[in-house]
Design an enzyme around this catalytic site. Structure first.
Site, short mmCIF file in Angstrom:
data_model
loop_
_atom_site.label_atom_id
_atom_site.label_comp_id
_atom_site.label_asym_id
_atom_site.label_seq_id
_atom_site.Cartn_x
_atom_site.Cartn_y
_atom_site.Cartn_z
CB SER A 135 -0.50 -0.02 1.29
OG SER A 135 -2.10 1.02 1.08
CE LYS A 160 -4.82 -0.36 0.56
NZ LYS A 160 -5.16 -0.42 1.67
CE LYS A 162 -4.27 3.74 2.15
NZ LYS A 162 -5.46 2.88 2.93
CG ASP A 187 -8.07 1.85 0.91
OD1 ASP A 187 -9.07 2.27 0.66
OD2 ASP A 187 -7.41 1.34 1.82
CD GLU A 212 -8.81 -1.76 1.09
OE1 GLU A 212 -7.89 -1.70 0.43
OE2 GLU A 212 -8.72 -1.98 2.37
CG ASP A 237 -10.81 -1.49 5.26
OD1 ASP A 237 -10.65 -2.24 6.84
OD2 ASP A 237 -9.17 -1.14 5.13
CE LYS A 261 -7.03 -2.51 6.73
NZ LYS A 261 -7.53 -1.12 7.27
N GLY A 289 -3.89 -4.23 6.03
CA GLY A 289 -2.47 -4.03 7.45
C GLY A 289 -2.52 -2.71 7.53
#
Ligand code: NPQ
Ligand code: MG
Length: 367
Positions: A135, A160, A162, A187, A212, A237, A261, A289
């Site tokens: 990420s 990934k 953001k 995400d 996400e 998530d 998670k 994570g």
């Protein structure tokens, strides 16, 4: 198992690079570790809460307070404690999943070390290595591209990014142009509203694995509507707070993929139940994570070895976050994969010297 003591230890670990999200930038990880002792074993857990309640309602000092005042006393007062029975023992305390998950991991670790069994085996692992993604925080485009290049060179199988309103199509286009075949996903950490459906649909041509958590945690219907207006699969998530919520989200068509998670759902045992709900409906899951040390990372890698974890997780190597991890054997990427620990419990050993150097405070609670 009779728990003799619960130790709450705050450590500070510098991150190798700042991690910037919509909630702010982290340069050091302020982490609460939980250690339980029972007879002649110890068990370690890690709380994933961040220092401020900006990402989740829980935060480090709040998690420590609820552990000190309400959770640890229940465990210390019980004549015998099992990891499987912990959910019921702690149920009178509403919420606080991250605090509960940390305590559960410590108890699981102690119990499994006593029995000489690995956490992976206990949870139902079917793999000896797991496929890893990474990420990447938000950075100016040139810096972002340089970071992605470096992670691809390091062997990560999936990246990934953001995103947030004003930082979405451009970074995705920039990375996709440089890496046409890269497994890429984004995400949004709940930064959009369903009114931004057209903007999010503009990501469809970039062949992303998923978007996400585009919308607010409680907006399952909004996610279901958005899912009809974009072709990229939606992954949830923050919304998935239990196996029951996962069932609801899937029934509503709010997502096609689930990020699991343990901290968010109250522990690794509930995380397995989320996995099971998804597996029963052939919905792929992957392991999220929270910038864990080797303790939480080991448990995540064990979880990611379950059969339904068919997508690469945010289970990156230790050196993606920390120059010096608190465990003696940090997780090292091998051909884009991490090895699932096989030793008793989480299978990792805390390095006493690194731990001492990182420790900010310790409190020990006894019956
Ligand atoms: C996620 N994790 O999947 C997160 C959340 C996260 C590895 O992307 C500062 C504030 C740093 C909030 C890092 C990853 C953060 C943060 C990660 C949230 O949503
Ligand atoms: Mg996320």
């Amino acid at each position: 198992m009779k728990i003799d003591a619960v130790e709450l230890r705050r450590i500070a670990l510098p991150l190798v690079a700042p991690f910037r999200t919509a909630f702010g930038t982290l340069t050091d990880r302020d982490i609460l570790l939980v250690r339980v002792t029972a007879d002649d074993v110890e068990g370690w857990g890690e709380c994933v809460a961040f220092p401020d309640p900006g990402y989740s309602p829980e935060y480090v000092a709040g998690a420590q307070a609820v552990l000190r005042e309400f959770l640890a006393p229940r465990v210390l007062a019980a004549p015998t404690v099992t990891a499987a029975g912990l959910g019921n023992l702690l149920a009178p305390v509403v919420g606080h999943p991250m605090a509960k998950a940390a305590l559960e991991l410590a108890v699981l670790d102690a119990e499994l070390r006593t029995g000489g069994r690995s956490l992976a085996e206990h949870l139902g692992a079917v793999r000896t290595t797991v496929d890893c993604g990474v990420s990447v925080g938000m950075f100016p485009l040139d810096e972002l591209c340089a970071q992605v290049d470096a992670y691809v060179d390091a062997g990560y199988h999936r990246v990934k990014l953001k995103i947030e309103p004003g930082f979405d199509v451009e970074p995705v286009r920039a990375v996709r142009e440089r890496h046409p075949d890269l497994a890429l996903q984004v995400d949004a950490n709940a930064a959009y509203t369903v009114g931004a459906a057209d903007r999010l649909a503009a990501l469809d041509p970039f062949d992303l694995l998923m978007i996400e958590q585009p919308l607010a945690e409680d907006d399952l219907l909004g996610h279901a509507e958005l899912a009809r207006r974009v072709t990229t699969p939606i992954c949830l998530d923050e919304s998935i707070t239990s196996a029951s919520v996962a069932e609801t989200a899937l029934a509503l068509g709010a997502c096609r993929i689930v990020n699991v998670k343990a901290g968010r759902v109250g522990g690794y045992l509930e995380a397995v139940r989320v996995h099971d709900v998804c597996a029963a409906r052939s919905v792929p899951v992957w392991c999220g994570g929270m910038l864990e040390t080797g303790i939480g990372r080991a448990a995540n890698v064990a979880l990611a070895a379950l059969p339904g974890f068919t997508l690469p997780g945010d289970t990156s190597a230790s050196d993606r976050y920390y120059a010096r991890d608190v465990v003696t054997d940090p997780f090292v990427l091998d051909d884009g994969r991490l090895t699932v620990p096989t030793g008793p419990g989480t299978g990792v050993t805390v390095d006493p010297e690194v731990l001492a150097a990182a420790t900010i405070s310790v409190e020990t609670l006894r019956a």
